[in-house]
Design a protein around this motif. Structure first.
Motif, PDB file in Angstrom:
ATOM      1  N   VAL A 170     -15.551  30.147   6.939  1.00 19.86           N
ATOM      2  CA  VAL A 170     -14.523  29.475   6.138  1.00 19.86           C
ATOM      3  C   VAL A 170     -15.173  28.898   4.879  1.00 19.86           C
ATOM      4  O   VAL A 170     -16.072  28.065   4.970  1.00 19.86           O
ATOM      5  CB  VAL A 170     -13.841  28.366   6.963  1.00 19.86           C
ATOM      6  CG1 VAL A 170     -12.890  27.538   6.102  1.00 19.86           C
ATOM      7  CG2 VAL A 170     -13.110  28.967   8.147  1.00 19.86           C
ATOM      8  N   GLN A 171     -14.717  29.387   3.727  1.00 25.32           N
ATOM      9  CA  GLN A 171     -15.320  28.961   2.453  1.00 25.32           C
ATOM     10  C   GLN A 171     -14.492  27.858   1.809  1.00 25.32           C
ATOM     11  O   GLN A 171     -13.293  28.011   1.615  1.00 25.32           O
ATOM     12  CB  GLN A 171     -15.422  30.167   1.508  1.00 25.32           C
ATOM     13  CG  GLN A 171     -15.996  29.801   0.145  1.00 25.32           C
ATOM     14  CD  GLN A 171     -16.089  31.007  -0.774  1.00 25.32           C
ATOM     15  OE1 GLN A 171     -16.415  32.109  -0.343  1.00 25.32           O
ATOM     16  NE2 GLN A 171     -15.798  30.800  -2.052  1.00 25.32           N
ATOM     17  N   HIS A 172     -15.152  26.757   1.483  1.00 28.44           N
ATOM     18  CA  HIS A 172     -14.478  25.642   0.819  1.00 28.44           C
ATOM     19  C   HIS A 172     -14.956  25.472  -0.620  1.00 28.44           C
ATOM     20  O   HIS A 172     -16.083  25.828  -0.963  1.00 28.44           O
ATOM     21  CB  HIS A 172     -14.674  24.347   1.609  1.00 28.44           C
ATOM     22  CG  HIS A 172     -13.683  24.194   2.716  1.00 28.44           C
ATOM     23  ND1 HIS A 172     -12.374  23.847   2.486  1.00 28.44           N
ATOM     24  CD2 HIS A 172     -13.794  24.386   4.053  1.00 28.44           C
ATOM     25  CE1 HIS A 172     -11.719  23.814   3.642  1.00 28.44           C
ATOM     26  NE2 HIS A 172     -12.558  24.143   4.612  1.00 28.44           N
TER      27      HIS A 172
ATOM     28  N   TYR B 235     -11.911  19.977  -2.437  1.00 23.17           N
ATOM     29  CA  TYR B 235     -12.434  19.447  -1.174  1.00 23.17           C
ATOM     30  C   TYR B 235     -12.843  17.982  -1.332  1.00 23.17           C
ATOM     31  O   TYR B 235     -12.484  17.129  -0.512  1.00 23.17           O
ATOM     32  CB  TYR B 235     -13.623  20.293  -0.708  1.00 23.17           C
ATOM     33  CG  TYR B 235     -14.284  19.727   0.539  1.00 23.17           C
ATOM     34  CD1 TYR B 235     -13.731  19.947   1.795  1.00 23.17           C
ATOM     35  CD2 TYR B 235     -15.440  18.954   0.445  1.00 23.17           C
ATOM     36  CE1 TYR B 235     -14.325  19.412   2.931  1.00 23.17           C
ATOM     37  CE2 TYR B 235     -16.038  18.419   1.573  1.00 23.17           C
ATOM     38  CZ  TYR B 235     -15.471  18.650   2.813  1.00 23.17           C
ATOM     39  OH  TYR B 235     -16.053  18.114   3.934  1.00 23.17           O
TER      40      TYR B 235
ATOM     41  N   ILE C 220      -8.894  26.165   2.575  1.00 20.45           N
ATOM     42  CA  ILE C 220      -9.831  27.300   2.612  1.00 20.45           C
ATOM     43  C   ILE C 220      -9.590  28.195   1.395  1.00 20.45           C
ATOM     44  O   ILE C 220      -8.454  28.423   1.008  1.00 20.45           O
ATOM     45  CB  ILE C 220      -9.629  28.087   3.931  1.00 20.45           C
ATOM     46  CG1 ILE C 220     -10.488  29.356   3.960  1.00 20.45           C
ATOM     47  CG2 ILE C 220      -8.167  28.427   4.173  1.00 20.45           C
ATOM     48  CD1 ILE C 220     -10.418  30.120   5.274  1.00 20.45           C
TER      49      ILE C 220
ATOM     50  N   THR D 147     -10.553  23.296  10.499  1.00 21.57           N
ATOM     51  CA  THR D 147     -11.669  23.680   9.631  1.00 21.57           C
ATOM     52  C   THR D 147     -11.138  24.203   8.285  1.00 21.57           C
ATOM     53  O   THR D 147     -11.660  23.868   7.220  1.00 21.57           O
ATOM     54  CB  THR D 147     -12.498  24.791  10.318  1.00 21.57           C
ATOM     55  OG1 THR D 147     -12.947  24.295  11.585  1.00 21.57           O
ATOM     56  CG2 THR D 147     -13.704  25.192   9.482  1.00 21.57           C
ATOM     57  N   GLU D 148     -10.101  24.999   8.362  1.00 25.21           N
ATOM     58  CA  GLU D 148      -9.558  25.648   7.171  1.00 25.21           C
ATOM     59  C   GLU D 148      -8.864  24.667   6.227  1.00 25.21           C
ATOM     60  O   GLU D 148      -8.595  25.003   5.077  1.00 25.21           O
ATOM     61  CB  GLU D 148      -8.528  26.717   7.589  1.00 25.21           C
ATOM     62  CG  GLU D 148      -9.116  27.889   8.356  1.00 25.21           C
ATOM     63  CD  GLU D 148      -9.221  27.637   9.862  1.00 25.21           C
ATOM     64  OE1 GLU D 148      -9.084  26.466  10.291  1.00 25.21           O
ATOM     65  OE2 GLU D 148      -9.450  28.612  10.601  1.00 25.21           O
TER      66      GLU D 148
END
Ligand code: 6R9
Length: 663
Positions: A282-284, A289, A486, A428-429
């Motif tokens: 999962v890319q933030h 963020y 995400i 998480t996303e």
């Protein structure tokens, strides 16, 4: 969550409005204030987020663009703005009274306490960043962390962020194979680890697991392994590649200018389980963020300057990213970081630590609460009553649905009916809290995460994407993009689209993967659990396919395996595996021995958290004539329920009796 617990959620009618004192002191005071924020977001969605982005984030180059939907669902937020996440956590406090405030109170497994101020933390992060830079780590690189819960873990994450290097933290309980897969997938140039970690009085290896992972191959990208010597014990060192922290920091200045990055620059990639065998990276982003990490500290926890905040999550999970490594620092909090486990030296450790450090906000997972309820029923010495908890003013819960019974125990015994409980739903996303009470506004209902935060367009829809009325269960979705969402799955944009923005829902609606229902009276959300093939065991996400793949990888023994969840009073859900062996169905001691062998194997393949609690052997699995495994039947068998479903499409109905009986 057990069927009984779901039922009691649905009929829950206890309501706990904020006390007058709590409401009066709060930043968002009363429901009208909450509704005003929601109305602001509804009226001018982008303007609302732009305001919060300006208030919460220090921009080295201000943004002029807000939301870019041109390549949906690959949304961009504040795209032409620049910032640095570490500067937003640390440098922002320099020259303010926060500079000399305690940032971290660290309590080691053995009880030793270390404190660092914001100034000291900035110096340590800067020095560490300089060390990394001297070894060639630069903006855009990926660095994998496999660290214990220590100040050093946070320092390493912050140092990566300072350089614009993307970190990927792997929980210290994962196996060498899991570490290897993540190193290879993310293409890490370096690994940051410790020789050992201390948990519950035991010294457990970390570095040796990294060595094993790299030796498996596919990790040629790793140039260096940086090793924190947490204990004095020896470990194997590879000359040239391995560098101790002492060597890394030697001669490095404590001054390191933060590297500005675009708002969309990937701050981190964090792997989580999905419904296929392969975990998702999962890319933030950095800008969106950081905005939400700080804002939710101020809204959901109503963080005040005098607070001592404690989130018990490990930095290997998203909660430890947002509410340990970034949010509390960005918000200028004093926070507690705990290295050990809640049951060592005894199950009163959490409460003793609250007393010792005068913790005011305590944020933990239902699974921890449930295990501590059990322990304190057996031994009064570890009951919350045995500690002075008068410093507490707010409690939080995260990670899984909290059953009303556990909620009430937490409320009475820990919060003394004085502290609101924020039951924060998020993933998480999501980057940060999505659906949660606001302590000074929202009347609480046990077992409900209540209402979405302002700007979060959560809804419940049916399979076709139509809104459902209160009282009707359906799929939880978020209708509009939000800044901390995400951005993609690392290296797999197609999977990102398919998993979270399915065509059936129009391709622009975020699908959470959870089922939910809103209460008839208040429209409060209740999360009923995952609707995909993801289990939630003690608040840890596990893919059933991931465990199945691990089982069938034991090729000398296993022919086929199917994994389902069943309700468990302590862990929320428990893993139940149905296994077909390449030999006759074992019984008695032989069955026990093989089950143990398989559990150990899964621990080695994924990590101990993925070990199946139940393993049942059969000659086959229940399948349709087209060969599809009928998982709903397995779920009933796992629960020990009689099969009432239609089994007429089953090719081999006799198998049900066999699987029901073996254990
Ligand atoms: C933050 C975190 C996400 C899944 C999510 C849901 C469950 C988390 C919850 C909750 C009910 C809550 N979940 N918080 N269910 N009430 N307050 O836990 O992220 O590890 O990605 O797990 O956890 O099922 O989909 P993550």
């Amino acid at each position: 969550m057990s069927a009984n617990a779901i039922e009691s959620v649905l009929v829950e009618n206890r309501v706990f409005p904020p006390s007058e004192a709590v409401q009066k002191a709060a930043r968002i005071s009363g429901m009208a204030a909450y509704q005003a924020l929601c109305a602001e977001a509804e009226k001018d969605y982008e303007g609302f987020w732009a305001r919060l982005a300006r208030e919460n984030v220090v921009w080295s180059k201000p943004f002029t663009q807000i939301l870019d939907e041109s390549n949906a669902p690959f949304y961009k937020w504040f795209a032409d703005g620049e910032l640095n996440a570490s500067a937003n956590s640390l440098d922002r406090h320099i020259g303010t009274p926060t500079e000399n405030k305690t940032a971290i109170i660290f309590e080691a497994d053995d009880g030793q306490v270390t404190k660092v101020t914001y100034r000291e933390l900035l110096d340590r992060v800067s020095q560490f960043a300089n060390g990394l830079q001297a070894r060639g780590v630069k903006k855009g690189d990926r660095v994998l962390l496999y660290m214990p819960m220590t100040i050093e873990g946070v320092v390493a994450m912050q140092a990566c962020a300072r350089l614009g290097a993307t970190h990927s933290v792997v929980f210290g309980g994962f196996s060498a194979k899991a570490v290897q897969e993540r190193i290879a997938d993310v293409g890490a140039v370096a690994v940051i680890t410790a020789n050992y970690q201390m948990r519950g009085g035991k010294e457990l290896p970390l570095k040796a697991i990294v060595d094993e992972a790299i030796a498996m191959g596919g990790c040629e990208c790793v140039r260096n392994v940086f090793v924190y010597e947490r204990t004095a014990s020896a470990y194997a060192k590879e000359a040239g590649r391995d560098v101790t922290f002492a060597e890394l920091l030697d001669g490095q200045s404590t001054d390191c200018p933060p590297v500005p990055v675009d708002a969309e620059h990937p701050l981190f990639v964090l792997y989580t389980s999905g419904s296929t065998g392969k975990p998702k990276g999962v890319q933030h982003s950095t800008g969106g963020y950081m905005l939400w990490a700080r804002q939710t500290m101020r809204w959901s926890f109503d963080l005040q300057d005098s607070d001592v905040f404690w989130c018990t999550a490990d930095i290997g999970w998203i909660t430890g990213h947002t509410y340990v490594a970034y949010g509390p620092l960005a918000a200028g909090a004093t926070q507690i970081i705990f290295e050990g486990v809640p049951t060592y030296p005894n199950a009163g450790r959490f409460w003793q630590m609250v007393e010792r450090h005068k913790c005011t906000i305590f944020y933990t997972a239902p699974t921890a609460i449930r295990s501590l309820i059990k322990a304190s029923e057996a031994d009064a010495a570890v009951h919350p009553d045995a500690s002075d908890l008068s410093s507490l003013r707010l409690l939080g819960s995260v990670g899984e649905p909290i059953n009303p019974e556990a909620w009430m125990w937490y409320y009475k015994n820990v919060g003394k009916e004085r502290c609101p409980i924020v039951d924060t739903f998020w993933q998480t996303e999501n980057g940060g809290h999505m659906i949660t009470p606001l302590p000074g506004a929202t009347p609480l209902v046990p077992g409900s995460c209540t209402l979405p935060l302002p700007g979060i367009t959560a809804a419940i829809v049916d399979e076709a994407g139509h809104d459902l009325p209160n009282g009707a269960g359906g799929m939880l979705v978020v209708k509009r993009p939000w800044p901390s969402m995400i951005r993609t799955i690392w290296g797999d944009p197609e999977r990102f689209k398919k998993s979270y923005f399915p065509e059936e829902l129009g391709g622009k609606t975020y699908l959470a993967g959870d089922g939910a229902v809103r209460s008839e009276d208040r429209g409060y959300f209740r999360i009923t659990g995952r609707i995909d093939d993801v289990l939630n065991v003690s608040g840890h996400r596990m893919g059933t396919m991931e465990i199945e793949s691990a089982l069938v990888a034991k090729t000398d023994l296993v022919a086929e395996a199917a994994v389902v969840g069943r309700p468990d009073d302590l862990t929320g859900e428990a893993i139940c595996a149905f296994v077909v062996l390449k030999r006759p169905v074992p019984t008695g001691d032989e069955a026990k021995a093989i089950a143990k062998e398989l559990r150990d194997w899964v621990a080695k393949e994924i990590g101990p958290i993925a070990k199946p609690k139940d393993i049942r052997f059969g000659e086959n699995l229940p399948k349709t004539r087209s060969g599809k495994i009928m998982r709903r039947l397995l779920r009933s068998l796992a629960k020990g329920e009689a099969i009432t479903q239609d089994t007429s499409t089953l090719e081999n109905p006799a198998i049900l009796d066999q699987l029901a009986n073996t254990n």
